[in-house]
Scaffold this motif. Structure first.
Motif, mmCIF file in Angstrom:
data_model
loop_
_atom_site.group_PDB
_atom_site.id
_atom_site.type_symbol
_atom_site.label_atom_id
_atom_site.label_comp_id
_atom_site.label_asym_id
_atom_site.label_seq_id
_atom_site.Cartn_x
_atom_site.Cartn_y
_atom_site.Cartn_z
ATOM 1 N N ILE A 809 105.520 63.783 11.755
ATOM 2 C CA ILE A 809 105.520 65.049 12.498
ATOM 3 C C ILE A 809 104.333 65.060 13.434
ATOM 4 O O ILE A 809 103.239 64.605 13.082
ATOM 5 N N GLU A 810 104.561 65.517 14.641
ATOM 6 C CA GLU A 810 103.490 65.639 15.629
ATOM 7 C C GLU A 810 102.777 66.967 15.423
ATOM 8 O O GLU A 810 103.405 68.012 15.265
ATOM 9 N N VAL A 811 101.446 66.924 15.437
ATOM 10 C CA VAL A 811 100.656 68.120 15.192
ATOM 11 C C VAL A 811 100.601 68.946 16.469
ATOM 12 O O VAL A 811 100.017 68.525 17.482
ATOM 13 N N LYS A 812 101.248 70.077 16.452
ATOM 14 C CA LYS A 812 101.221 71.007 17.580
ATOM 15 C C LYS A 812 101.556 72.390 17.037
ATOM 16 O O LYS A 812 102.146 72.528 15.962
ATOM 17 N N ALA A 813 101.154 73.392 17.787
ATOM 18 C CA ALA A 813 101.321 74.761 17.313
ATOM 19 C C ALA A 813 102.794 75.119 17.254
ATOM 20 O O ALA A 813 103.584 74.774 18.133
ATOM 21 N N ALA A 814 103.168 75.809 16.214
ATOM 22 C CA ALA A 814 104.536 76.314 16.099
ATOM 23 C C ALA A 814 104.695 77.546 16.988
ATOM 24 O O ALA A 814 103.749 78.280 17.249
ATOM 25 N N ILE A 815 105.910 77.737 17.472
ATOM 26 C CA ILE A 815 106.183 78.862 18.360
ATOM 27 C C ILE A 815 106.647 80.040 17.528
ATOM 28 O O ILE A 815 107.518 79.907 16.661
ATOM 29 N N ALA A 816 106.052 81.205 17.809
ATOM 30 C CA ALA A 816 106.416 82.435 17.126
ATOM 31 C C ALA A 816 106.563 83.539 18.155
ATOM 32 O O ALA A 816 106.180 83.383 19.323
ATOM 33 N N VAL A 817 107.141 84.611 17.718
ATOM 34 C CA VAL A 817 107.286 85.748 18.642
ATOM 35 C C VAL A 817 105.922 86.353 18.898
ATOM 36 O O VAL A 817 105.018 86.263 18.061
ATOM 37 N N PRO A 818 105.722 86.968 20.036
ATOM 38 C CA PRO A 818 104.408 87.562 20.346
ATOM 39 C C PRO A 818 104.163 88.808 19.519
ATOM 40 O O PRO A 818 105.092 89.413 18.961
ATOM 41 N N SER A 819 102.891 89.163 19.458
ATOM 42 C CA SER A 819 102.544 90.407 18.785
ATOM 43 C C SER A 819 102.872 91.581 19.691
ATOM 44 O O SER A 819 103.320 91.406 20.829
ATOM 45 N N ALA A 820 102.638 92.780 19.192
ATOM 46 C CA ALA A 820 103.031 93.983 19.924
ATOM 47 C C ALA A 820 102.018 94.314 21.004
ATOM 48 O O ALA A 820 100.800 94.147 20.810
ATOM 49 N N PRO A 821 102.488 94.767 22.193
ATOM 50 C CA PRO A 821 101.558 95.340 23.176
ATOM 51 C C PRO A 821 100.898 96.592 22.596
ATOM 52 O O PRO A 821 101.315 97.125 21.559
ATOM 53 N N TYR A 822 99.910 97.090 23.304
ATOM 54 C CA TYR A 822 99.196 98.257 22.788
ATOM 55 C C TYR A 822 98.598 99.036 23.950
ATOM 56 O O TYR A 822 98.630 98.600 25.107
ATOM 57 N N ARG A 831 108.465 113.864 39.615
ATOM 58 C CA ARG A 831 109.331 114.944 39.121
ATOM 59 C C ARG A 831 110.358 114.417 38.118
ATOM 60 O O ARG A 831 110.675 115.084 37.148
ATOM 61 N N ASP A 832 110.888 113.210 38.361
ATOM 62 C CA ASP A 832 111.933 112.680 37.490
ATOM 63 C C ASP A 832 111.672 111.247 37.059
ATOM 64 O O ASP A 832 112.578 110.544 36.620
ATOM 65 N N SER A 833 110.457 110.773 37.181
ATOM 66 C CA SER A 833 110.123 109.392 36.782
ATOM 67 C C SER A 833 108.650 109.309 36.428
ATOM 68 O O SER A 833 107.844 110.161 36.809
ATOM 69 N N MET A 834 108.336 108.243 35.687
ATOM 70 C CA MET A 834 106.949 108.006 35.271
ATOM 71 C C MET A 834 106.673 106.504 35.337
ATOM 72 O O MET A 834 107.566 105.692 35.103
ATOM 73 N N VAL A 835 105.450 106.170 35.674
ATOM 74 C CA VAL A 835 105.006 104.771 35.706
ATOM 75 C C VAL A 835 104.102 104.544 34.492
ATOM 76 O O VAL A 835 103.070 105.205 34.343
ATOM 77 N N LEU A 836 104.509 103.594 33.631
ATOM 78 C CA LEU A 836 103.749 103.279 32.428
ATOM 79 C C LEU A 836 102.976 101.975 32.613
ATOM 80 O O LEU A 836 103.407 101.077 33.340
ATOM 81 N N GLY A 837 101.867 101.861 31.911
ATOM 82 C CA GLY A 837 101.106 100.613 31.841
ATOM 83 C C GLY A 837 100.691 100.350 30.410
ATOM 84 O O GLY A 837 100.611 101.269 29.591
ATOM 85 N N TRP A 838 100.460 99.104 30.066
ATOM 86 C CA TRP A 838 100.055 98.746 28.696
ATOM 87 C C TRP A 838 99.262 97.446 28.727
ATOM 88 O O TRP A 838 99.180 96.774 29.762
ATOM 89 N N LYS A 839 98.678 97.152 27.585
ATOM 90 C CA LYS A 839 97.904 95.921 27.473
ATOM 91 C C LYS A 839 98.747 94.842 26.829
ATOM 92 O O LYS A 839 99.571 95.119 25.955
ATOM 93 N N GLN A 840 98.520 93.604 27.295
ATOM 94 C CA GLN A 840 99.294 92.473 26.789
ATOM 95 C C GLN A 840 98.998 92.243 25.311
ATOM 96 O O GLN A 840 97.932 92.597 24.809
ATOM 97 N N PRO A 841 99.922 91.616 24.607
ATOM 98 C CA PRO A 841 99.692 91.337 23.171
ATOM 99 C C PRO A 841 98.485 90.437 22.966
ATOM 100 O O PRO A 841 98.127 89.622 23.830
ATOM 101 N N ASP A 842 97.858 90.598 21.809
ATOM 102 C CA ASP A 842 96.714 89.750 21.480
ATOM 103 C C ASP A 842 97.121 88.299 21.300
ATOM 104 O O ASP A 842 96.399 87.377 21.671
ATOM 105 N N THR A 843 98.300 88.063 20.723
ATOM 106 C CA THR A 843 98.791 86.700 20.527
ATOM 107 C C THR A 843 100.152 86.566 21.202
ATOM 108 O O THR A 843 101.003 87.446 21.090
#
Length: 1569
Positions: A809-822, A831-843
């Motif tokens: 087996i070749e040593v390399k990082a396994a792929i996982a889903v990202p963590s949650a934004p915050y 009047r009828d819309s909003m612009v949201l922003g958030w921070k990228q996941p830590d991992t």
């Protein structure tokens, strides 16, 4: 009120207390008495008041007593503090306060809210009991309310009279002083109230007249005074009688056992609180009290600061600081004296804080977070626990030290409420020991290993708990084997523990090591060491393979530690970590000792006697069985017999081969004391039966029943090899290995995993401590390298075979889903819309984030609705505009990130945002705030502009900062003026401090909302942090370089200028290779000024930057120019030096020369070449370039230059030798050449010099060289040869001339000449003028240093002080001083030198001559002193000796003596007259007498004896005859002595002489001389 007579008069009450504080209180009380007239005569005023007023006061007091004592105290203070109260109210206050004090004293209350000054609680911690009054009820009723007689009399007076302990008297005086101070203070208050009321009242005149009457009433009659005086004398007599009686008491009648007056009370407390246990004990002699915890004495020194034990005035306290759960125990106070011992018990229960939810909140439908908790300081809605600077997977080696640690950030921070921090290893709590120590500093938890061992390997977890909420973090620690002392020897075993212990043996077990050194392990040696010694002894002669072994030959009751060593064919490995100490005791004995610890010594010895009984032969043991059997030993166990008498028994073990009835006793020499025994020396594979007999002094009992047939051999099989080894990816340095566990494995210890790089054939252990389970993470692997794995199981019988190798087996990082934004925020609202922003996941999960999905829901009346999808297609930016919303409606949002592995967990639900048109003029919040380049003192903050800019464009930004734990009102701005850039480098941070940041945009309307917080981030430079490095290559190309060793396969380098990506820039060129990147400047100029940064994607924010300003640009361009046109750097410029033979060497040194380097030699602008005159040399290894010339001539004056050509690099160095510089060099060269010629023959290696020896002689010396036997040496002084007695042998090469007693006559010029057939050499030494004076100074110094200590000598003339030197010179100045003053020499006091003696003569000494005498010898530069003290006994003894010698001298001078005149023999002819005259002397004149033949001779006519004028004696015989022949003597005598002068008179007859001559034969001829 007036004081009672016995308080006013009997001052011994106060004196008996002997306490400064109490005396001060009394003095203050008396001063108050003198100052206040109202106080002095107050008792009359009280007594003369109306009965109605006293009834009113009594009723008021009864009403006040119905409430609690705290309300009484508060009313008392409030009434006493009111300045407008009436006089009657003030006096009522005084009585209430006094009554309240009496109530508290009677009920043992010590609350300061009740007692004004609680002296009793300070001085006497004993229980306060009600004091019985000595007065009747009527008398008591007639007294004022604040007059308490029992305070001053009764029991206290009598007790203080019979107790002799000062401490007890101080205790009993406490209430007295407290009440007295109370009365004084309350009377002062009452007096002040009365004075104020009298001034304001309309009846002031009447009050004044009343006071006058009270003063009149206070005056005493003579009868009253006499009566009080009589009572005073009576009381004094009673006290004296009581004290006399106490002195006659027999203390033995007073002895009694300890008795607890107050027993300790049980407590239930919260963690981190302190608790105190109190008790009071009585007894005589005073008992000694000891505190126990669970029957174990408490050692204060073993736990400093944990326990505080105090004993003051009979009250004993045990204080337990900062209670934790382990302090829950039963505590015992043991009081002991010679009469016995008594114990009292109390329990302490320590409770932990737990969350208690408000049920009303739950009924209201409000959900509470799980972290809701209760603290001693109130409710905390949520504790957020973060771990910063976390410890990672760690690798260590045996014997090294290691520290695991992380910083714990807890919000909100509650002062004085510390979290519970616990460390775990493989799920088990880690206890402090000599190997490992946990530490908590308030914000950082560390676990320190002082000496790593393989036992320390495992998964370490730190768990931090606040209330019911906790967080934990784990990482693995690997411990590699220490380097073997013998190459190929096995590693050390581990986990050496004791499985069973008794009087006769201890069974030791251990775990086999993972590394066998390359050859199978043959077995193990077990070593033991008695605790308290450092001597190890080997327990087994042959190695044992089984990982358990019973150690015998132990001494009962002693403790031992053990270690194990493995052995293979190469040798013996290192020993294991030592075991914990184990005592050679039976378990029952251990339990007995543990449950009944030894009590302190009481001073009593109890002897019991039993009736002697006849011995009973013990019966057979029962339940005999084989508990363990291996190929090396068998362990038997049985129960003692029921019939064994009163004495102890021992056991004999017997064995028998199966099929035979021949029983053999195994332990013939050493009987067994415990009911277990280990048998050795059994034949493997053979069958045996066993039985046991008991014995005592009565005999040996019957044998037990035999055991079943036992075959000697290992009952435990080696486990089978594990199967199905499956590796799977984990991180870029680790792989998860799983396997199928060994089948039918018994007593499995664990598994060892090994890894090997594919194709290498070399296996390395992944763990050195066996792991249980079927899954293990192997760390420390090389990224992108391929590995295979294998596993084997281990139990006490040994290690299994290896499993089959796994797939590579070749040593390399396994792929996982990202963590949650915050941190979802609203960037702009319409009047009828909003612009949201958030921070990228830590991992990111090891893969690039491909997009985000946004969900939203309406919130109506605080009730959320259903979630809806805002976007069907993933958005790539961390911002999104949601349309088709309802105006003036609240919404909540969630965001999920996605990569190729799938969709990650959604973020936490945002707060409620209202959809409405923003009409504010200021801009919205900036977003995507990012922290990078975090260092210990700085970091870089980046952000994006706000989506909503307001009514006017954004003109700049403000950045704010605060510490993470600071409050919201502690934000501070980092820039006074708005900055245009969308980045800022923050400087001046404190290392180790956690910060948060925010950014605000500004336009013409003002400053807008702040962005979401960035952080918290700890200001620190992480280990392994690398920076951008600027370099200039050999061609002058300038580049910025960066390296990152933490890249993932998805990581990329991103270069930016002023934090704007530099993609496709025509002035720059970027090259990436592996984990290195380089950005090259094509033509560095002013357009390239700025900050260049490099970010590494898909990492934990790895970034670095480099600033190129105008100054740095100039430096780099100059360095580039130097690299394009290089020069040869030099270490040393061209220099010249003169060699031994007068040769001249020109040389220089370059930093480095290649093999192709060439040098041109230039003289006066003309190149010179090697020849007879010039010799050239180049050392390319050292870079040294040389040119030699034999001699410098006049035409060689000029300029010399060395020119170097080394590839592209050039260099040169020039030396100018012109004028005086050249002449000096030429002269030096000639001198060196002559010196070399001189040294070819005999010569002086060191020229003539002088030295003063320790005997103060002068030694002229020189060192010669190159001499032979024929070499002559001749000494001269002033050109005259000095004859030397001894001939020099030149063995040591030193020639010397010794001049003894050097003086001025020895001054002159000294010369020494060496000569032989090879030549001659000479050396001169000038010893005149200053040189001679320097020598004489040194000689005088040596003479002064040779002086002996001053001695005292008495003579007939006086006292002499003297010292000896080697010899004396006139150049040595001698000064004498007496008591610091120079001595003036007179006829009485003289100084002089006699030979080598320097003396000071004091004739006819007087007492004024006493003191300290100093002799100073001045050598011309320095004074040297010798001191003697002529005073005290030294003077007295010297003066007495002087008097004696003086008298002896006087006697010798004046005694009678014969001066002369008498011959020795007188020969006279018969008939002749004999006349002799003799002179005598004496003072007083002597008496003269004559002797003949020792008989007195008197004068007569024949012999006339005369003595005239006291000086002359006459001896006359008128006609001598033969009868006058004989011995005569003249005796002179006076009071000083006598003397006798003898002479002989011989009378002869001539005829007889002739007759004798004729008869004698003639003598032979004598030879003439």
């Amino acid at each position: 009120m007036s004081l009672p007579f016995y308080q006013r008069s009997h001052q011994h009450y106060d004196l008996s207390y002997r306490n400064k504080d109490l005396r001060t209180t009394m003095s203050h009380y008396q001063q108050e008495k003198k100052r206040s007239a109202v106080y002095t005569h107050g008792s009359t005023a009280y007594s003369s008041r109306s009965l109605a007023a006293r009834r009113q006061e009594s009723e008021a007091f009864s009403q006040a007593s119905a409430t609690s004592y705290q309300q009484q105290a508060s009313q008392t203070y409030s009434l006493g503090a009111s300045s407008s109260s009436r006089h009657s109210q003030g006096s009522e206050v005084s009585r209430k306060t006094a009554s309240a004090y009496d109530y508290g004293y009677s009920h043992g209350l010590t609350d300061s809210s009740l007692l004004l000054e609680d002296y009793s609680s300070k001085l006497s911690p004993q229980t306060k009991r009600a004091k019985r009054s000595l007065l009747s009820g009527e008398e008591t009723g007639s007294l004022p309310g604040n007059y308490l007689v029992p305070i001053y009399s009764g029991r206290q007076v009598h007790i203080s009279g019979i107790r002799d302990s000062e401490e007890e008297r101080i205790k009993e005086a406490a209430a007295y002083i407290a009440q007295k101070t109370l009365l004084a203070s309350e009377e002062a208050i009452a007096a002040s109230k009365q004075s104020t009321a009298s001034k304001q009242s309309a009846t002031s005149k009447r009050t004044t007249s009343t006071l006058q009457r009270e003063e009149t009433f206070e005056k005493k009659s003579r009868n009253i005074a006499i009566r009080e005086k009589a009572e005073e004398l009576s009381l004094k007599k009673t006290l004296e009688e009581t004290q006399t009686y106490h002195g006659k008491l027999n203390e033995d009648h007073l002895l009694h056992a300890p008795e607890f007056i107050i027993k300790p009370r049980s407590h239930t407390v919260w963690e981190k609180e302190n608790v105190k246990l109190h008790c009071s004990v009585a007894g005589w002699p005073e008992p000694r009290l000891t505190w126990y915890k669970n029957q174990v004495p408490i050692n204060v020194h073993a736990n400093p600061g944990k326990y505080i034990i105090e004993s003051r005035y009979g009250m004993h306290t045990l204080e337990i600081s900062k209670c934790d759960f382990e302090d829950t125990a039963q505590y015992r106070a043991s009081a002991m004296n010679v009469q016995g011992e008594l114990s009292a018990y109390a329990s302490v229960v320590v409770k932990r804080y737990k969350g208690e939810l408000d049920e009303s909140l739950l009924r209201g439908g409000v959900s509470m977070p799980l972290s809701f908790a209760v603290t001693p300081y109130g409710y905390a809605s949520k504790f957020e626990i973060h771990f910063d600077d976390k410890f990672d997977v760690s690798f260590g080696r045996e014997g090294e030290t290691m520290s695991l640690g992380c910083r714990v950030v807890i919000t909100p921070e509650i002062k004085h409420f510390q979290p519970e921090v616990q460390w775990y290893r493989n799920g088990a709590p880690v206890s402090p020991s000599k190997w490992v120590q946990p530490h908590w500093s308030g914000d950082r938890a560390t676990l320190t290993f002082s000496h790593l061992n393989k036992e320390d390997e495992g998964l370490y977890t730190i768990r931090v708990r606040m209330g019911e909420y906790y967080e934990q973090y784990s990482a693995y620690v690997f411990v590699r084997d220490a380097d073997a002392e013998i190459e190929g020897a096995p590693a050390a075993p581990l986990d050496v523990v004791s499985l069973d212990a008794n009087k006769d043996y201890i069974i030791i077990s251990w775990k086999q090591p993972a590394v066998d050194g390359g050859s199978p392990i043959l077995g193990y040696f077990i070593d033991k060491c008695e605790v308290g010694t450092d001597t190890w002894s080997q327990c087994n002669d042959t190695p044992v393979k089984f990982a358990r072994f019973p150690v015998t030959g132990l001494i009962e009751g002693r403790s031992y530690i053990f270690r194990v060593r493995a052995v293979n064919k190469t040798g013996i490995g290192l020993p294991s970590r030592v075991s914990e100490p184990v005592a050679a005791l039976d378990p029952a004995e251990k339990a007995r000792l543990k449950s009944h610890p030894s009590a302190p010594w009481t001073g009593q010895i109890i002897v019991t006697e039993e009736e002697p009984t006849e011995g009973v032969i013990p019966g057979p043991p029962t339940d005999l069985s084989v508990t363990e059997a291996t190929r090396s030993y068998v362990v038997l166990s049985w129960k003692p017999p029921g019939q064994r008498g009163h004495e102890g028994i021992m056991y004999f073990v017997e064995k028998c081969d199966v099929g035979a009835e021949n029983w053999q006793r195994v332990n013939t020499e050493l009987p067994v004391k415990s009911p277990r025994f280990a048998l050795f020396d059994l034949v493997e594979g053979k069958s045996y039966r066993f039985r046991v007999r008991c014995s005592n002094s009565a005999g040996v009992g019957e044998p037990s029943e035999t055991t079943e047939v036992t075959v000697v051999g290992d009952k435990l099989d080696i486990p089978k090899a594990p199967g199905k080894i499956i590796p799977s990816r984990n991180t870029d340095t680790s792989v998860v290995v799983s396997w199928e566990e060994s089948r039918d494995a018994k007593e499995l210890v664990g598994y060892y995993i090994e890894a090997s790089v594919v194709g290498s054939g070399k296996w390395e252990p992944c763990n050195n401590n066996p792991v249980k389970g079927s899954r293990f993470t192997c760390h420390g692997l090389t990224t992108a390298q391929s590995y295979i794995f294998r596993v084997r199981a281990v139990n006490a019988a040994g290690l299994s075979e290896y499993s089959q190798d796994s797939e590579a087996i070749e040593v390399k990082a396994a792929i996982a889903v990202p963590s949650a934004p915050y941190d979802i925020t609203c960037l702009e609202s319409f009047r009828d819309s909003m612009v949201l922003g958030w921070k990228q996941p830590d991992t990111t999960g090891g893969a690039e984030i491909t997009g985000y999905y946004v969900n939203y829901r309406e919130v109506v009346g605080e009730v959320p609705g259903k979630w809806r999808e805002a976007n069907i297609k993933a958005v790539s930016d961390a911002a999104y505009k949601i349309s088709n919303l309802k105006e003036n409606t609240l919404y909540q949002f969630q965001v999920s990130a996605m990569n190729i592995a799938g969709l990650g967990a959604p973020s936490t639900v945002s707060e409620c945002f209202k959809c409405e048109e923003w009409t504010i003029a200021v801009p919205g919040p900036p977003h995507s705030v990012k922290l990078s380049e975090v260092r210990k003192n700085s970091l870089v903050l980046q952000w994006k502009p706000p989506v909503y800019s307001g009514r006017t464009p954004v003109t700049g930004y403000f950045v704010d900062l605060k510490e993470a734990s600071a409050k919201d009102d502690q934000w501070r701005g980092l820039n006074e003026a708005a900055i245009v850039n969308k980045y800022l480098r923050v400087q001046g941070l404190k290392e180790g401090t956690s910060y948060v940041f925010r950014v605000r945009a500004v336009n013409q309307a003002g400053v807008g909302k702040p962005s979401d917080l960035a952080g918290p981030v700890v200001a620190e430079t992480r280990p392994g942090t690398k920076e951008v490095v600027v370099s200039v290559d050999d061609d002058g190309v300038i580049s910025l370089n960066f390296e990152c060793d933490q890249m993932t396969p998805k990581s990329e380098f991103v270069w930016s200028k002023d934090y704007v990506p530099t993609e496709d820039s025509p002035r720059l060129e970027v090259e990436n290779k592996g984990d290195k990147t380089k950005m090259t400047f094509k033509d560095l100029g002013t357009d390239d000024l700025g900050t260049y940064s490099c970010d590494v994607t898909d990492t934990d924010g790895i970034a670095s930057s480099y600033l190129i300003d105008e100054e740095e640009m100039k430096r780099l361009l100059a360095l580039s120019q130097e690299h394009k046109f290089p020069t040869v750097p030099t270490k040393s410029e061209l220099a010249v030096e003169i060699l031994e033979k007068g040769q001249v060497r020109f040389w220089m040194q370059a930093e480095k020369l290649s093999s192709n380097a060439k040098v041109s030699y230039i003289f006066n602008e003309k190149e010179i070449f090697e020849g007879p005159k010039y010799k050239m040399h180049i050392d390319r290894n050292t870079g040294i370039i040389e040119m030699f010339m034999e001699k410098l001539q006049d035409e060689d004056e000029g300029t010399y230059t060395f020119q170097i050509q080394d590839g592209k690099a050039t260099g040169h160095s020039t030396l100018v030798l012109i004028g005086d510089v050249y002449k000096k060099l030429q002269k030096e060269a000639e001198f060196q050449r002559q010196e070399w010629i001189r040294k070819q023959g005999p010569h002086f290696a060191e020229y003539l010099s002088w030295e003063v020896t320790g005997e103060c002689n002068v030694l002229l010396k020189c060192k010669v060289a190159n001499i032979k036997k024929e070499t002559h040496i001749v000494w001269y002084k002033d050109e005259r040869e000095i004859s030397v007695d001894e001939k020099h042998d030149f063995k040591d090469g030193i020639c010397t001339l010794l001049i003894t007693e050097f003086s001025k006559k020895d001054a002159g010029f000294y010369e020494v000449i060496l000569k032989d057939d090879r030549g001659k050499d000479k050396s001169r030494l000038k010893l005149v003028d200053e040189a001679f004076q320097d020598l004489m100074t040194e000689v005088c110094k040596k003479i002064a240093l040779s002086a002996t200590d001053l001695k005292i000598q008495s003579t007939a003339e006086g006292i002499r002080l003297y010292s000896f030197v080697c010899y004396y010179l006139d150049d040595l100045k001698v000064n004498w001083s007496h008591n610091g003053t120079g001595i003036k020499y007179t006829d009485r006091v003289k100084s002089g030198v006699t030979g080598e003696q320097i003396w000071l003569q004091i004739n006819e000494p007087t007492p004024n001559d006493k003191g300290k005498y100093v002799m100073e010898l001045f050598d011309g530069k320095t004074g040297h002193q010798k001191t003697v003290d002529l005073s005290g006994q030294a003077f007295d003894e010297a003066f007495a000796e002087f008097q004696r010698l003086k008298q002896a001298a006087i006697a010798e001078k004046n005694r009678a003596r014969v001066l002369g005149g008498l011959p020795d023999v007188v020969t006279i002819q018969e008939g002749k007259a004999l006349n002799l005259t003799c002179n005598v002397w004496g003072d007083p004149p002597p008496e003269v007498s004559w002797l003949k033949n020792e008989k007195p001779l008197t004068s007569d006519d024949h012999c006339s004896l005369k003595f005239e004028a006291g000086k002359t004696a006459f001896f006359t015989i008128s006609g001598v005859s033969t009868a006058d022949s004989g011995k005569y003597g003249l005796v002179v005598k006076n009071k000083y002595g006598s003397e006798t002068s003898d002479f002989t008179v011989s009378v002869f007859i001539p005829e007889e002489e002739l007759r004798k001559g004729a008869m004698e034969p003639p003598k032979g001829n004598q030879k003439s001389k």
